[in-house]
Design a protein around this motif. Sequence first.
Motif, PDB file in Angstrom:
ATOM      1  N   UNK A  47      -4.053 103.315  27.999  1.00  0.00           N
ATOM      2  CA  UNK A  47      -3.138 103.361  29.131  1.00  0.00           C
ATOM      3  C   UNK A  47      -1.881 102.550  28.846  1.00  0.00           C
ATOM      4  N   UNK A  48      -2.043 101.380  28.211  1.00  0.00           N
ATOM      5  CA  UNK A  48      -0.886 100.546  27.885  1.00  0.00           C
ATOM      6  C   UNK A  48       0.044 101.263  26.916  1.00  0.00           C
ATOM      7  N   UNK A  49      -0.523 101.981  25.945  1.00  0.00           N
ATOM      8  CA  UNK A  49       0.286 102.734  24.987  1.00  0.00           C
ATOM      9  C   UNK A  49       1.045 103.844  25.705  1.00  0.00           C
ATOM     10  N   UNK A  66       7.873 104.551  29.141  1.00  0.00           N
ATOM     11  CA  UNK A  66       9.015 103.689  29.450  1.00  0.00           C
ATOM     12  C   UNK A  66      10.098 103.812  28.392  1.00  0.00           C
ATOM     13  N   UNK A  67       9.693 103.915  27.126  1.00  0.00           N
ATOM     14  CA  UNK A  67      10.674 104.058  26.053  1.00  0.00           C
ATOM     15  C   UNK A  67      11.408 105.391  26.166  1.00  0.00           C
ATOM     16  N   UNK A  68      10.658 106.453  26.483  1.00  0.00           N
ATOM     17  CA  UNK A  68      11.274 107.780  26.616  1.00  0.00           C
ATOM     18  C   UNK A  68      12.246 107.826  27.788  1.00  0.00           C
ATOM     19  N   UNK A 112       6.809 116.715  35.638  1.00  0.00           N
ATOM     20  CA  UNK A 112       6.026 117.936  35.610  1.00  0.00           C
ATOM     21  C   UNK A 112       4.555 117.707  35.336  1.00  0.00           C
ATOM     22  N   UNK A 113       3.857 118.786  35.128  1.00  0.00           N
ATOM     23  CA  UNK A 113       2.438 118.758  34.776  1.00  0.00           C
ATOM     24  C   UNK A 113       2.181 119.903  33.820  1.00  0.00           C
ATOM     25  N   UNK A 116       0.966 112.698  24.500  1.00  0.00           N
ATOM     26  CA  UNK A 116       1.572 111.993  25.629  1.00  0.00           C
ATOM     27  C   UNK A 116       1.083 112.587  26.948  1.00  0.00           C
ATOM     28  N   UNK A 117       0.790 111.721  27.905  1.00  0.00           N
ATOM     29  CA  UNK A 117       0.330 112.172  29.215  1.00  0.00           C
ATOM     30  C   UNK A 117       1.485 112.514  30.147  1.00  0.00           C
TER      31      UNK A 117
END
Length: 319
Positions: free
Chosen positions: A15-17, A23-25, A144-145, A297-298
Amino acid sequence: MLFRSRQLAGAQQEQAVQEAAAADAATPFDLASDVMLRVRFLRLGSDAGVLLFNMHHIASDGWSMGVLVKEFAAQYAALAGGAPDPLPPLAIRYADYAQWQREWLSGAVLDEQLDYWQRQLADLPPVHGLPLDHARPAQASYAGARHVVTSSVATQQGLRRLAQREQATLFMVLHAALSVVLARHGNSADVVIGTPVANRLQAELEDLIGFFVNTLVLRTDCSGNPAFTALLQQVKASNLDAQAHQDVPFDHLVERLNPLRSAQYSPLFQIMFSMDTTGGDLAAMAVAGVRFDPLSANVVATKFELTFNASETANGLVF
């Protein structure tokens, strides 16, 4: 920049990753001063970590990511082995391409291509007719999803046979099928979608990092309930004509057509269809004793209200 999460285990670390990657994106680039490539390393342990490459779309496209990873692997192996730089000098650069495009795409060439698009997209519906479960917000959020469906191998093979019989491509068959679905659910016979094209028609461009990709607007007339093979022939002709006039940058086309603009939806089309014919996502690789695996990526960011992606695999078509 290092990211230390050695004290986190399992799901917490994952989750941290994901949060750090998201956040970086979401961190904007300063186009006036930043390099258009940002790299961050997330240290997960003594022998594991996550390497994030973040390239601004103004300087790269999807094809470019494959070039970046290939060159990174070559440079990493050379540095680890004490070898000299293995990459040959570039024969041309993106600036050379940009100058050529500016000089060539002008005058009669530009007018002919724009005339085609003005005829093809005359009286274009401003927005698709699909029913919405909520009113559009005043400003699109781009959050999105993702939903994944895989067809059977038999279905994949059957669609390929149909394409061969009609002298079309699998993309054209799927485009025609998607048009039928959108026409029926959207209660509109005028179906408009966008599709990306790599726009690297010269071999010299294949190894360059840059923003070459262009977007084509494809329009299908489903009125009169035509037979599917007849619709497929219309879609085939539309695709071929669009590809023959693919040089006009999409933003230039929007500027010329000057559609009604809204912060609620994208201009000219709101539904994208793309098909991956390059072998899918980046694969795992081993370089100089280190194994690299792509990170899933989620967070899903979407530019359009609906985006349909298709790719061929050994197990069937993945949508």
